[in-house]
Design an enzyme around this catalytic site. Structure first.
Site, short mmCIF file in Angstrom:
data_model
loop_
_atom_site.label_atom_id
_atom_site.label_comp_id
_atom_site.label_asym_id
_atom_site.label_seq_id
_atom_site.Cartn_x
_atom_site.Cartn_y
_atom_site.Cartn_z
N GLU A 176 -1.47 -9.43 3.00
CA GLU A 176 -1.39 -10.09 4.31
C GLU A 176 -2.75 -10.53 4.82
O GLU A 176 -2.86 -11.48 5.62
CB GLU A 176 -0.73 -9.17 5.34
N CYS A 210 0.84 -1.20 0.00
CA CYS A 210 0.00 0.00 0.00
C CYS A 210 0.88 1.25 0.00
O CYS A 210 1.46 1.59 -1.02
CB CYS A 210 -0.96 -0.04 1.19
N HIS A 265 -3.40 -5.21 0.07
CA HIS A 265 -2.83 -5.77 1.30
C HIS A 265 -2.87 -7.30 1.23
O HIS A 265 -3.85 -7.92 1.66
CB HIS A 265 -3.63 -5.29 2.52
#
Length: 607
Positions: A529, A400, A527
């Site tokens: 993750e 990001c 993102h």
């Protein structure tokens, strides 16, 4: 539908979130379909505008919901996809109707019926975690009784609603697991049961009686301590589970299994087989993973460059994704926390020791990760970190803001655009590499970003990112941002050697960058993750750890990297409104709160 409520107090230690997730894992391993709900008693409608220092990270769901980090634990442990309605807050409830307790019960019942595992039909069990503390007691030298009440008053409407809900669904459909600490006083070295006794007493005074106690401790509970807890808390010894300290949290479901917690839960919920033989949880993969984690020896050092390094929960999903990737690559993860402010030139004068330490950590790292963030504090330090990684061929992953930072650094250093910046940090910049998205809002901060799952198409075949994603044509990942790379400057960047290998469906919004000449230099606007799982690590995190440990080429050649697009997407079914009864004869309210495909509270999922 069966319900498991997990409560706890200020002294619960390990956390109700991991306990609730582990209970879900064990039930799923027994063959049941499991969903989860997290109740947060704060007045915000969601976690989107909360400070990471106070609340930890904001976890983003596929539908764009900005929720508590515990929902990230649920998704990772159970490999499910939740919606924003799986996070109940006081703010969401209070803005709906005046009959608070009824609305809480209706909400739980409605959301519990939504499938979250990609299969049709409702789940079998809903695990509910009640955030905050419940009439807990902690030892204090400042009053005559030696105890201090630490209950949260904002939890009261939810506690009352859950008490009513347990009666509404009836015996055999509701199980309460209470998490509490059994501390050891250093002076005498004795395990003390008083905090748990007082916590259970407070819980009973509020109309909730625990069926199972999950006791946190540093060492395994002694038998006489269990007996004492059973006597004074009115819970059978077979229903007292000990969650003592372990080497990694993947051992928690195994602890529950080894202590027959599943048998206790299934008995309370009347979910045994007809022959009264409980289902045995199948946790071979969890056992293998937990053991593998404990036996890792070869370290891999990843420098985490951010401004919230003082609280690791601020980057919890990033740490978990790194851990998943490290175990997959058989490396012992070492995270070096580098405060980005300490890398800046100004820190050399103001805090020289911190400046030297930060640069020493950065230069000793095998890989560098710059996570997402907001605001201009520490940005220059992140730019310096990206520059160091680019110039010294150190593996780099920017997420990001971390991607935007890499673009700004490239413009300044390679393209010689000295004033290059983001309009977030310098609205008057002459070289706006990163700009505010036209559909965003600069006045309303809550839920006004580009949020949730969006599709990214690979535009350059054979790039590292596409290979890591199993040579997929596209990938669906979660977003949370207001700014984007300026599409008008993209041709200039590409002529200078920066590749934009991933773009949105329009081709004008940049999603993934790469430096083809670099060992591993990747930035993602999304993102990754948030969708990493213990058994299915995020491909980009795998790439970073592999590059940092000298295994990238073999990883890219292998066929073991899962293609996320092969996973069946989750569907949100509509539950029939046909009247139904609980086993105690109480009426299940019709699920009629859908209005034109949305829940009447405005927080629902389109159908």
């Amino acid at each position: 539908m069966k319900y498991v409520l997990v409560t706890g107090g200020v002294v619960s230690g390990l956390g109700k979130g991991v306990t609730a997730s582990s209970i879900g894992v064990v039930l799923k391993a027994c063959g049941f379909r499991v969903t989860t709900i997290k109740i947060d008693p704060y007045l915000n409608t969601d976690a989107g505008t909360m400070s990471p220092f106070e609340h930890g990270e904001v976890f983003v769901l596929d539908d764009g919901g900005e929720v508590d980090l515990d929902l990230g634990n649920y998704e990772r442990f159970l490999d499910i996809k939740l919606t924003r309605d799986n996070n109940i807050t006081t703010g969401k409830i209070y803005q709906v109707v005046p009959h608070i307790t009824d609305e809480i019960q209706d909400w739980i019942e409605r959301v519990a019926m939504n499938p979250v595992d990609g299969k049709e039909g409702p789940p079998d069990v809903c695990v509910i975690e009640l955030g905050g503390t419940i009439g807990d007691k902690i030892f204090s030298p400042h009053n005559d009784s030696g105890i201090l009440d630490a209950g949260d008053i904002e939890s009261m409407p939810f506690i009352e609603a859950l008490g009513q809900f347990s009666y509404r669904v009836g015996p055999g459909n509701f199980c309460l697991v209470h998490v509490s600490l059994v501390p050891v006083l250093n002076v005498v070295g004795e395990q003390k049961t008083k905090p748990t006794q007082h916590s259970v007493r407070g819980l009973r005074g509020l109309g909730l009686a625990p069926d199972i106690l999950a006791c946190r401790s540093t060492e395994p509970l002694e038998d006489h301590v269990k007996a004492k807890l059973s006597q004074f808390c009115h819970v059978p010894m077979s229903n007292i589970v000990n969650l003592h300290d372990v080497t990694n949290i993947w051992h928690i479901p195994l602890l529950l299994r080894d202590q027959k917690a599943h048998e206790a839960i299934l008995k309370v919920l009347e979910l045994q087989y007809s022959g009264k033989v409980p289902r045995e949880p199948k946790l071979a993969e969890w056992t293998k993973r937990a053991t593998k984690f404990d036996n890792l020896k070869t370290p891999v050092k990843i420098a985490m460059v951010g401004k919230y390094t003082g609280l690791s929960d601020s980057y919890l999903s990033v740490i978990k994704a790194l851990s998943h990737a490290s175990v997959f690559m058989e490396r012992k993860l070492v995270v070096e926390w580098v405060p980005s402010c300490d890398l800046e030139d100004s820190a050399a004068k103001e805090t020289p020791e911190s400046h030297i330490k930060a640069w020493k950590l950065l230069k000793a790292a095998d890989g560098i990760l710059v996570p997402g963030g907001f605001g201009d504090r520490g940005v220059q330090g992140k730019i310096l970190a990206a520059k160091y990684a680019r110039e010294n061929d150190v593996p780099y992953l920017g997420i990001c803001l971390g991607m935007q930072i890499a673009v700004i650094e490239f413009a300044r250093s390679v393209m010689k655009l000295r004033g290059a910046n983001s309009t977030e940090f310098d609205p008057a910049t002459t070289s706006p590499c990163v700009i505010f998205m036209p559909e965003g809002s600069k006045t309303h901060m809550g839920a006004t970003m580009r949020l949730g799952s969006r599709r990214t198409y690979f535009h350059i075949s054979g790039c590292k990112s596409a290979k890591l994603y199993g040579n997929a044509h596209y990938v669906d990942e979660r977003h949370r941002h207001r700014y984007e790379v300026n599409p008008e400057m993209v041709p200039d960047f590409e002529r200078a050697g920066l590749s934009f290998v991933g773009k949105d469906e329009s081709g004008s919004r940049m999603e993934i960058i790469e430096l083809p000449s670099h060992k591993f230099f990747i930035g993602a606007q999304f993102h990754p993750e948030y969708k990493s799982r213990p058994g299915k690590p995020s491909p980009l995190f795998l790439g970073l750890v592999a590059a940092a440990s000298g295994q990238l080429e073999s990883l890219l050649r292998s066929c073991n990297v899962a293609n996320p697009n092969s996973t069946k997407a989750c569907t949100n079914g509509v539950v029939s409104s046909k009247p139904r009864l609980y086993s105690n004869g109480h009426l299940k309210k019709p699920l009629n709160s859908l209005v034109n495909g949305y829940y009447a509270n405005g927080n629902g999922i389109p159908i």
